[in-house]
Design an enzyme around this catalytic site. Sequence first.
Site, PDB file in Angstrom:
ATOM      1  N   ILE A  15     -48.831 117.861  11.460  1.00  0.00           N
ATOM      2  CA  ILE A  15     -49.550 119.097  11.123  1.00  0.00           C
ATOM      3  C   ILE A  15     -50.013 119.785  12.408  1.00  0.00           C
ATOM      4  O   ILE A  15     -49.953 121.011  12.537  1.00  0.00           O
ATOM      5  CB  ILE A  15     -50.740 118.797  10.184  1.00  0.00           C
ATOM      6  N   ASP A  34     -53.149 114.555  23.395  1.00  0.00           N
ATOM      7  CA  ASP A  34     -52.530 113.640  22.411  1.00  0.00           C
ATOM      8  C   ASP A  34     -52.148 112.357  23.145  1.00  0.00           C
ATOM      9  O   ASP A  34     -51.617 112.410  24.257  1.00  0.00           O
ATOM     10  CB  ASP A  34     -51.280 114.307  21.817  1.00  0.00           C
ATOM     11  N   ASN A  35     -52.391 111.205  22.518  1.00  0.00           N
ATOM     12  CA  ASN A  35     -52.036 109.939  23.196  1.00  0.00           C
ATOM     13  C   ASN A  35     -50.579 109.530  22.941  1.00  0.00           C
ATOM     14  O   ASN A  35     -50.112 108.528  23.476  1.00  0.00           O
ATOM     15  CB  ASN A  35     -53.004 108.812  22.812  1.00  0.00           C
ATOM     16  N   ASN A  96     -60.828 104.629  15.691  1.00  0.00           N
ATOM     17  CA  ASN A  96     -60.055 105.796  16.119  1.00  0.00           C
ATOM     18  C   ASN A  96     -60.502 107.098  15.446  1.00  0.00           C
ATOM     19  O   ASN A  96     -60.597 108.138  16.090  1.00  0.00           O
ATOM     20  CB  ASN A  96     -58.575 105.552  15.798  1.00  0.00           C
ATOM     21  N   TYR A 145     -59.500 104.713   5.283  1.00  0.00           N
ATOM     22  CA  TYR A 145     -59.034 105.999   5.813  1.00  0.00           C
ATOM     23  C   TYR A 145     -59.944 107.131   5.333  1.00  0.00           C
ATOM     24  O   TYR A 145     -60.477 107.909   6.139  1.00  0.00           O
ATOM     25  CB  TYR A 145     -57.580 106.246   5.384  1.00  0.00           C
ATOM     26  N   ALA A 287     -51.286 100.225  -5.160  1.00  0.00           N
ATOM     27  CA  ALA A 287     -52.743 100.095  -5.253  1.00  0.00           C
ATOM     28  C   ALA A 287     -53.427 101.336  -4.687  1.00  0.00           C
ATOM     29  O   ALA A 287     -53.030 101.855  -3.641  1.00  0.00           O
ATOM     30  CB  ALA A 287     -53.200  98.862  -4.481  1.00  0.00           C
TER      31      ALA A 287
END
Length: 334
Positions: A15, A34-35, A96, A145, A287
């Site tokens: 995105i 950005d890594n 993170n 998440y 799940a």
Amino acid sequence: MQEGAILITGGAGYIGSHTVRLLSSQRRKIVVLDNLVYGHRDAIIDDQVEFVKGEVGDKELLKELFSRHAFAAVVHFAAYAYVGESVQNPLKYYRNNTSEPLALLDTMQDFGCKVFVFSSTCATYGVPEVVPINENTVQSPINAYGRSKLMLEWILADCETAWGLRSACLRYFNASGCAEDGRIGEDHDPETHLIPRVLMALTGEAGPVEIFGTDYPTPDGTCIRDYIHVNDLATAHAKALDYLQTGGASLRVNLGTGKGVSVREIISAVEAVTGQSVPVIEGQRRAGDPAQLVADPSLASDILGWRAEHLDILQTVRSAWSWMNGPTKGRYSS
Ligand code: UDP
């Protein structure tokens, strides 16, 4: 057009790269951080964009970047986004997605940068009681998440109270499709998302598509999602930036089409676009998958004047196919 450069974290991701391309075409000065753990250097196709490889939590690097650029705003994409992995390894996600951005916010406070556009997610809602989902729906995420993202939403609100940060939390539904010219697209490893997985069953990159559950309480028994084209998401970021940079108040909005599409309908759309028959296996439920997730996108329309333009799932699937079936077969070389 606003003065001042924009820092885009995670701008080499799916995105992020589509948004970078749009914002850069609007003649904004863009710096991407950005890594490259999941992002791709090749996904930044505009030479005007400055690319910096590094971590969002690296305070020294951030200090150097903010000293050099006096950023007017930050657009924050950098995050891990595999739900299953977040259940297995929650600390990776909290570190993170929640903890590392604190260094970014600290630096913004130090340098007086007070505009933040955040990639949030419909996963912050968990299993909604009512569909379509509007922004008054209780946020009760069911995995690490979703919680890692919701916590950052809360942190942004606290920063507003404390030092006046204004933020746009953009809660994406199912990002899908690719740039219409096929120059940039979606390249995840592993790829878990439905549309690319169905296409990979045709290119031979993966085996038959497994439908995760055919006994949901939906018309055809498969899960329903709201597939929002990545370029519509990019447009929403541009509008959110304009809105905040001209003094708009903080906002939290859903970004979706408002239209639900089932797993079987996605498979039919792929067959219609490609003219090929998709090999399918009917499997068990995955799940944590709610039966239906569909946005009520009216608040984004009211506040930002934004609406999804790609309402035809065939068009979205066609754009994904043009990338996956194009010269690079849907893969970046770096
Ligand atoms: N799905 C599926 N088979 C796959 C991948 C996904 O049946 O190989 C289903 C999944 O259960 C969900 C929908 O497709 O109902 C979209 O899943 P995806 O992983 O693309 O996005 P999510 O909704 O999990 O963010």
